[in-house]
Design a protein around this motif. Structure first.
Motif, PDB file in Angstrom:
ATOM      1  N   LYS A  12     -10.207 111.973  84.409  1.00 25.09           N
ATOM      2  CA  LYS A  12      -9.481 110.852  85.017  1.00 25.09           C
ATOM      3  C   LYS A  12      -9.390 109.681  84.042  1.00 25.09           C
ATOM      4  O   LYS A  12      -8.385 108.975  84.000  1.00 25.09           O
ATOM      5  CB  LYS A  12     -10.145 110.434  86.318  1.00 25.09           C
ATOM      6  N   GLN A  13     -10.429 109.495  83.219  1.00 25.48           N
ATOM      7  CA  GLN A  13     -10.400 108.441  82.221  1.00 25.48           C
ATOM      8  C   GLN A  13      -9.303 108.709  81.180  1.00 25.48           C
ATOM      9  O   GLN A  13      -8.618 107.783  80.745  1.00 25.48           O
ATOM     10  CB  GLN A  13     -11.758 108.315  81.540  1.00 25.48           C
ATOM     11  N   SER A  14      -9.106 109.974  80.809  1.00 23.56           N
ATOM     12  CA  SER A  14      -8.026 110.317  79.881  1.00 23.56           C
ATOM     13  C   SER A  14      -6.669 109.983  80.484  1.00 23.56           C
ATOM     14  O   SER A  14      -5.773 109.495  79.788  1.00 23.56           O
ATOM     15  CB  SER A  14      -8.074 111.808  79.528  1.00 23.56           C
ATOM     16  N   ILE A  15      -6.516 110.229  81.771  1.00 26.89           N
ATOM     17  CA  ILE A  15      -5.261 109.891  82.448  1.00 26.89           C
ATOM     18  C   ILE A  15      -5.078 108.376  82.478  1.00 26.89           C
ATOM     19  O   ILE A  15      -3.967 107.873  82.271  1.00 26.89           O
ATOM     20  CB  ILE A  15      -5.210 110.523  83.849  1.00 26.89           C
ATOM     21  N   ASP A  16      -6.170 107.636  82.698  1.00 27.71           N
ATOM     22  CA  ASP A  16      -6.097 106.173  82.647  1.00 27.71           C
ATOM     23  C   ASP A  16      -5.685 105.698  81.251  1.00 27.71           C
ATOM     24  O   ASP A  16      -4.916 104.741  81.116  1.00 27.71           O
ATOM     25  CB  ASP A  16      -7.435 105.546  83.029  1.00 27.71           C
ATOM     26  N   LYS A  17      -6.183 106.369  80.213  1.00 31.18           N
ATOM     27  CA  LYS A  17      -5.804 106.018  78.837  1.00 31.18           C
ATOM     28  C   LYS A  17      -4.311 106.273  78.617  1.00 31.18           C
ATOM     29  O   LYS A  17      -3.630 105.495  77.944  1.00 31.18           O
ATOM     30  CB  LYS A  17      -6.626 106.806  77.818  1.00 31.18           C
ATOM     31  N   LEU A  18      -3.804 107.351  79.189  1.00 30.79           N
ATOM     32  CA  LEU A  18      -2.373 107.629  79.111  1.00 30.79           C
ATOM     33  C   LEU A  18      -1.591 106.520  79.806  1.00 30.79           C
ATOM     34  O   LEU A  18      -0.601 106.015  79.257  1.00 30.79           O
ATOM     35  CB  LEU A  18      -2.039 108.986  79.734  1.00 30.79           C
ATOM     36  N   ASP A  19      -2.027 106.131  80.989  1.00 31.80           N
ATOM     37  CA  ASP A  19      -1.355 105.040  81.712  1.00 31.80           C
ATOM     38  C   ASP A  19      -1.325 103.768  80.871  1.00 31.80           C
ATOM     39  O   ASP A  19      -0.296 103.092  80.786  1.00 31.80           O
ATOM     40  CB  ASP A  19      -2.048 104.764  83.048  1.00 31.80           C
ATOM     41  N   GLY A  20      -2.468 103.446  80.252  1.00 30.95           N
ATOM     42  CA  GLY A  20      -2.538 102.254  79.408  1.00 30.95           C
ATOM     43  C   GLY A  20      -1.601 102.341  78.212  1.00 30.95           C
ATOM     44  O   GLY A  20      -0.941 101.354  77.861  1.00 30.95           O
ATOM     45  N   TYR A  21      -1.536 103.519  77.620  1.00 33.52           N
ATOM     46  CA  TYR A  21      -0.635 103.714  76.477  1.00 33.52           C
ATOM     47  C   TYR A  21       0.826 103.533  76.918  1.00 33.52           C
ATOM     48  O   TYR A  21       1.592 102.868  76.221  1.00 33.52           O
ATOM     49  CB  TYR A  21      -0.849 105.116  75.886  1.00 33.52           C
ATOM     50  N   ILE A  22       1.164 104.084  78.062  1.00 32.11           N
ATOM     51  CA  ILE A  22       2.541 103.968  78.562  1.00 32.11           C
ATOM     52  C   ILE A  22       2.867 102.512  78.844  1.00 32.11           C
ATOM     53  O   ILE A  22       3.940 102.011  78.476  1.00 32.11           O
ATOM     54  CB  ILE A  22       2.740 104.851  79.806  1.00 32.11           C
ATOM     55  N   GLU A  23       1.948 101.799  79.508  1.00 35.05           N
ATOM     56  CA  GLU A  23       2.188 100.382  79.808  1.00 35.05           C
ATOM     57  C   GLU A  23       2.375  99.563  78.541  1.00 35.05           C
ATOM     58  O   GLU A  23       3.203  98.652  78.495  1.00 35.05           O
ATOM     59  CB  GLU A  23       1.030  99.819  80.632  1.00 35.05           C
ATOM     60  N   LYS A  24       1.610  99.885  77.514  1.00 30.26           N
ATOM     61  CA  LYS A  24       1.657  99.135  76.265  1.00 30.26           C
ATOM     62  C   LYS A  24       2.911  99.429  75.452  1.00 30.26           C
ATOM     63  O   LYS A  24       3.470  98.528  74.814  1.00 30.26           O
ATOM     64  CB  LYS A  24       0.424  99.461  75.432  1.00 30.26           C
ATOM     65  N   THR A  25       3.369 100.660  75.462  1.00 32.17           N
ATOM     66  CA  THR A  25       4.449 101.046  74.549  1.00 32.17           C
ATOM     67  C   THR A  25       5.808 101.233  75.204  1.00 32.17           C
ATOM     68  O   THR A  25       6.813 101.320  74.490  1.00 32.17           O
ATOM     69  CB  THR A  25       4.075 102.343  73.811  1.00 32.17           C
ATOM     70  N   CYS A  26       5.860 101.322  76.490  1.00 34.14           N
ATOM     71  CA  CYS A  26       7.161 101.608  77.136  1.00 34.14           C
ATOM     72  C   CYS A  26       7.727 100.405  77.851  1.00 34.14           C
ATOM     73  O   CYS A  26       7.114  99.568  78.337  1.00 34.14           O
ATOM     74  CB  CYS A  26       7.018 102.753  78.131  1.00 34.14           C
TER      75      CYS A  26
END
Length: 76
Positions: free
Chosen positions: A62-76
């Motif tokens: 779940k933490q990896s999925i949270d990291k994906l969410d953070g990456y998407i928020e930051k870059t998209c």
């Protein structure tokens, strides 16, 4: 996935994302989250099964999925 209102739309989006892949510069933990999400959606039989699969993830997954969410928020 975010705009999908039906499971079938999310499944189609996951299949497209699988075929497209991730940017080369994505952090490893976010890439792992991407792979988990795509696999969960494409392997699920329906929305209920998808929710069960998510609930069965470990805290680390779940933490990896949270990291994906953070990456998407930051870059998209």
């Amino acid at each position: 996935f975010a705009t999908a209102t039906k499971f079938s739309e999310g499944l189609h989006a996951a299949q497209t994302l699988h075929d497209t892949g991730t940017p080369k510069q994505i952090p490893a933990d976010a890439r792992h989250g991407f792979e988990l999400v795509v696999r969960m959606v494409t392997d699920a039989k329906d929305q209920t099964d998808l929710e069960k699969r998510y609930n069965d993830l470990t805290a680390e997954q779940k933490q990896s999925i949270d990291k994906l969410d953070g990456y998407i928020e930051k870059t998209c």
